[in-house]
Design a protein around this motif. Structure first.
Motif, PDB file in Angstrom:
ATOM      1  N   GLY A  13       0.801  -1.220   0.000  1.00 27.99           N
ATOM      2  CA  GLY A  13       0.000   0.000   0.000  1.00 27.99           C
ATOM      3  C   GLY A  13       0.842   1.281   0.000  1.00 27.99           C
ATOM      4  O   GLY A  13       1.897   1.359  -0.644  1.00 27.99           O
ATOM      5  N   THR A  60       2.426  -2.761  17.434  1.00 28.66           N
ATOM      6  CA  THR A  60       1.653  -2.949  18.674  1.00 28.66           C
ATOM      7  C   THR A  60       2.437  -3.718  19.736  1.00 28.66           C
ATOM      8  O   THR A  60       1.925  -3.928  20.843  1.00 28.66           O
ATOM      9  CB  THR A  60       0.340  -3.720  18.401  1.00 28.66           C
ATOM     10  OG1 THR A  60       0.674  -5.028  17.903  1.00 28.66           O
ATOM     11  CG2 THR A  60      -0.531  -2.994  17.399  1.00 28.66           C
ATOM     12  N   GLY A  85      -1.493   1.139   9.711  1.00 31.76           N
ATOM     13  CA  GLY A  85      -2.851   1.398  10.187  1.00 31.76           C
ATOM     14  C   GLY A  85      -3.784   0.283   9.771  1.00 31.76           C
ATOM     15  O   GLY A  85      -3.479  -0.489   8.851  1.00 31.76           O
ATOM     16  N   SER A 137      -6.306  10.404   8.759  1.00 32.70           N
ATOM     17  CA  SER A 137      -7.315  10.290   7.711  1.00 32.70           C
ATOM     18  C   SER A 137      -8.310  11.431   7.899  1.00 32.70           C
ATOM     19  O   SER A 137      -8.582  11.852   9.028  1.00 32.70           O
ATOM     20  CB  SER A 137      -8.057   8.959   7.830  1.00 32.70           C
ATOM     21  OG  SER A 137      -9.183   8.967   6.974  1.00 32.70           O
ATOM     22  N   VAL A 186      -7.244   6.201  -1.399  1.00 31.76           N
ATOM     23  CA  VAL A 186      -6.193   5.603  -2.215  1.00 31.76           C
ATOM     24  C   VAL A 186      -6.485   4.134  -2.521  1.00 31.76           C
ATOM     25  O   VAL A 186      -6.920   3.373  -1.647  1.00 31.76           O
ATOM     26  CB  VAL A 186      -4.830   5.694  -1.475  1.00 31.76           C
ATOM     27  CG1 VAL A 186      -3.692   5.356  -2.432  1.00 31.76           C
ATOM     28  CG2 VAL A 186      -4.620   7.074  -0.856  1.00 31.76           C
ATOM     29  N   THR A 188      -5.701   0.908  -2.423  1.00 34.26           N
ATOM     30  CA  THR A 188      -4.859  -0.068  -1.720  1.00 34.26           C
ATOM     31  C   THR A 188      -5.799  -1.167  -1.209  1.00 34.26           C
ATOM     32  O   THR A 188      -7.010  -1.094  -1.420  1.00 34.26           O
ATOM     33  CB  THR A 188      -4.172   0.576  -0.501  1.00 34.26           C
ATOM     34  OG1 THR A 188      -5.200   1.026   0.395  1.00 34.26           O
ATOM     35  CG2 THR A 188      -3.290   1.759  -0.887  1.00 34.26           C
ATOM     36  N   MET A 190      -6.710  -1.405   1.744  1.00 38.91           N
ATOM     37  CA  MET A 190      -7.640  -0.696   2.628  1.00 38.91           C
ATOM     38  C   MET A 190      -8.620   0.174   1.852  1.00 38.91           C
ATOM     39  O   MET A 190      -9.821   0.156   2.101  1.00 38.91           O
ATOM     40  CB  MET A 190      -6.871   0.191   3.628  1.00 38.91           C
ATOM     41  CG  MET A 190      -7.784   0.845   4.646  1.00 38.91           C
ATOM     42  SD  MET A 190      -6.949   2.020   5.727  1.00 38.91           S
ATOM     43  CE  MET A 190      -5.934   0.967   6.720  1.00 38.91           C
TER      44      MET A 190
HETATM   45  P1  NAP Z   1      -3.052  -1.181   3.628  1.00 38.13           P
HETATM   46  O1  NAP Z   1      -2.805  -1.367   2.192  1.00 38.13           O
HETATM   47  O2  NAP Z   1      -4.105  -1.969   4.313  1.00 38.13           O
HETATM   48  O3  NAP Z   1      -1.655  -1.365   4.401  1.00 38.13           O
HETATM   49  C1  NAP Z   1      -1.612  -1.238   5.782  1.00 38.13           C
HETATM   50  C2  NAP Z   1      -0.180  -1.396   6.238  1.00 38.13           C
HETATM   51  O4  NAP Z   1      -0.163  -1.286   7.673  1.00 38.13           O
HETATM   52  C3  NAP Z   1       0.399  -2.768   5.873  1.00 38.13           C
HETATM   53  O5  NAP Z   1       1.755  -2.605   5.543  1.00 38.13           O
HETATM   54  C4  NAP Z   1       0.245  -3.543   7.178  1.00 38.13           C
HETATM   55  O6  NAP Z   1       1.188  -4.591   7.355  1.00 38.13           O
HETATM   56  C5  NAP Z   1       0.544  -2.415   8.174  1.00 38.13           C
HETATM   57  N1  NAP Z   1       0.153  -2.777   9.524  1.00 38.13           N
HETATM   58  C6  NAP Z   1      -1.075  -3.045  10.017  1.00 38.13           C
HETATM   59  N2  NAP Z   1      -0.998  -3.391  11.303  1.00 38.13           N
HETATM   60  C7  NAP Z   1       0.324  -3.362  11.636  1.00 38.13           C
HETATM   61  C8  NAP Z   1       1.063  -3.637  12.817  1.00 38.13           C
HETATM   62  N3  NAP Z   1       0.469  -4.041  13.955  1.00 38.13           N
HETATM   63  N4  NAP Z   1       2.406  -3.458  12.796  1.00 38.13           N
HETATM   64  C9  NAP Z   1       3.041  -3.072  11.676  1.00 38.13           C
HETATM   65  N5  NAP Z   1       2.405  -2.822  10.513  1.00 38.13           N
HETATM   66  C10 NAP Z   1       1.064  -2.971  10.517  1.00 38.13           C
HETATM   67  O7  NAP Z   1      -3.407   0.338   3.957  1.00 38.13           O
HETATM   68  P2  NAP Z   1      -3.018   1.711   3.223  1.00 38.13           P
HETATM   69  O8  NAP Z   1      -4.176   2.121   2.430  1.00 38.13           O
HETATM   70  O9  NAP Z   1      -1.667   1.606   2.619  1.00 38.13           O
HETATM   71  O10 NAP Z   1      -2.996   2.683   4.499  1.00 38.13           O
HETATM   72  C11 NAP Z   1      -1.795   3.222   5.060  1.00 38.13           C
HETATM   73  C12 NAP Z   1      -2.204   4.283   6.071  1.00 38.13           C
HETATM   74  O11 NAP Z   1      -2.975   5.303   5.436  1.00 38.13           O
HETATM   75  C13 NAP Z   1      -3.067   3.752   7.226  1.00 38.13           C
HETATM   76  O12 NAP Z   1      -2.685   4.375   8.430  1.00 38.13           O
HETATM   77  C14 NAP Z   1      -4.473   4.168   6.816  1.00 38.13           C
HETATM   78  O13 NAP Z   1      -5.335   4.290   7.935  1.00 38.13           O
HETATM   79  C15 NAP Z   1      -4.200   5.493   6.128  1.00 38.13           C
HETATM   80  N6  NAP Z   1      -5.251   5.907   5.186  1.00 38.13           N
HETATM   81  C16 NAP Z   1      -5.500   5.190   4.054  1.00 38.13           C
HETATM   82  C17 NAP Z   1      -6.489   5.629   3.177  1.00 38.13           C
HETATM   83  C18 NAP Z   1      -6.816   4.913   1.909  1.00 38.13           C
HETATM   84  O14 NAP Z   1      -7.729   5.352   1.177  1.00 38.13           O
HETATM   85  N7  NAP Z   1      -6.128   3.854   1.533  1.00 38.13           N
HETATM   86  C19 NAP Z   1      -7.227   6.795   3.468  1.00 38.13           C
HETATM   87  C20 NAP Z   1      -6.957   7.499   4.633  1.00 38.13           C
HETATM   88  C21 NAP Z   1      -5.948   7.052   5.482  1.00 38.13           C
HETATM   89  P3  NAP Z   1       0.846  -6.147   7.004  1.00 38.13           P
HETATM   90  O15 NAP Z   1       1.151  -6.311   5.546  1.00 38.13           O
HETATM   91  O16 NAP Z   1       1.773  -6.904   7.902  1.00 38.13           O
HETATM   92  O17 NAP Z   1      -0.600  -6.375   7.323  1.00 38.13           O
END
Ligand code: NAP
Length: 231
Positions: A13, A60, A85, A137, A186, A188, A190
């Motif tokens: 992501g 965590t 996240g 976010s 985005v 991803t 998520m």
């Molecule tokens: P994603 O594709 O679901 O990736 C989440 C990442 O967080 C993964 O690398 C996951 O690792 C890691 N993670 C989760 N729990 C963890 C833990 N306990 N320790 C270490 N790593 C951990 O999400 P994303 O869309 O890239 O989101 C990245 C950030 O942007 C997040 O904080 C999310 O809330 C924020 N955000 C995203 C969006 C969106 O539209 N995508 C919008 C607003 C905010 P694993 O591979 O090990 O699971």
């Protein structure tokens, strides 16, 4: 100047693309992930063997944080991006949200960014003008909440925003800048396939925001285009 950048949740992501962007820019990147052997990171390691260091980190787990901090030692960190996240409560309603999911989201999204930053505070101070990017976010914004719902994710990011503002004030005397960030909606795991922007657009924008962040921006909330957001 080339920087040293530490990114959490770098396995996929937005975190993986931020890792890529900083490597392309010539920076030294410490990419932290629960599984540092993840496919995307392994491919980047092949391309950037000297400037990419892979670190095992579950944000965590206090022992995991301690181990990651020990691995870095006194290495200055110019930029820490607390990106990891979860949005486990997606599609839950007022009636169906359960307490354990809410607590899990708080642990990852609100508490862990503080714990990780605290563990690397000396490294940020050592950099002279360290910057912390908290991946929040717009869903954590009260001012922007027009649709309701998503109680636990919204509140976990609102709590992160509160952490970011307090930390900006507390670390100002150390020359450390703290900003809350909204990456956009985005594409991803998520964000899902219907999201409005791709990871390259988001990470490019976030990098530009972080590259110009300094004391004047500390304690503020920006989206990937650099627009200031309401709390
Ligand atoms: P994603 O594709 O679901 O990736 C989440 C990442 O967080 C993964 O690398 C996951 O690792 C890691 N993670 C989760 N729990 C963890 C833990 N306990 N320790 C270490 N790593 C951990 O999400 P994303 O869309 O890239 O989101 C990245 C950030 O942007 C997040 O904080 C999310 O809330 C924020 N955000 C995203 C969006 C969106 O539209 N995508 C919008 C607003 C905010 P694993 O591979 O090990 O699971």
């Amino acid at each position: 100047m080339n920087k040293t950048v530490f990114i959490t949740g770098a396995s996929r992501g937005i975190g993986l693309e931020l890792t890529h962007q900083y490597l392309m820019g010539g920076d030294q990147v410490f990419a932290a992930a629960r599984n540092p052997d993840a496919q995307g990171l392994a491919a980047l390691k092949k391309e950037y063997p000297d400037s990419l260091t892979l670190i095992a980190l579950d944000v965590t787990d206090p022992a995991s944080i301690e181990k990651a901090a020990a691995a870095l030692g006194a290495q200055p960190i110019h930029l820490l991006i607390n990106n990891a996240g979860i949005f486990k409560s997606k599609r839950t309603e007022l009636e169906t949200l359960d307490e354990s999911t809410w607590l899990e989201e708080f642990r990852v999204n609100s508490i862990s960014p503080l714990m990780v930053t605290r563990a690397f505070k000396a490294n940020l101070v050592a950099a002279g003008s360290g910057v912390v990017g908290m991946m929040s976010s717009k869903m954590g914004s009260m001012g922007d909440n027009t649709s309701g719902g998503d109680y636990s994710y919204r509140s976990s990011k609102a709590a992160l925003n509160a952490v970011s503002v307090s930390m900006a004030k507390d670390l100002a005397q150390d020359g450390v800048t703290v900003v809350a960030l909204h990456p956009g909606w985005v594409q991803t795991d998520m964000g899902g396939p219907n999201a409005l922007i791709d990871v390259v657009t988001s990470a490019t924008g976030l990098k530009a925001v972080l590259d110009r962040a300094g004391p004047g921006e500390s304690g503020r909330f920006f989206d990937y285009s650099g627009a200031a957001l309401p709390w």
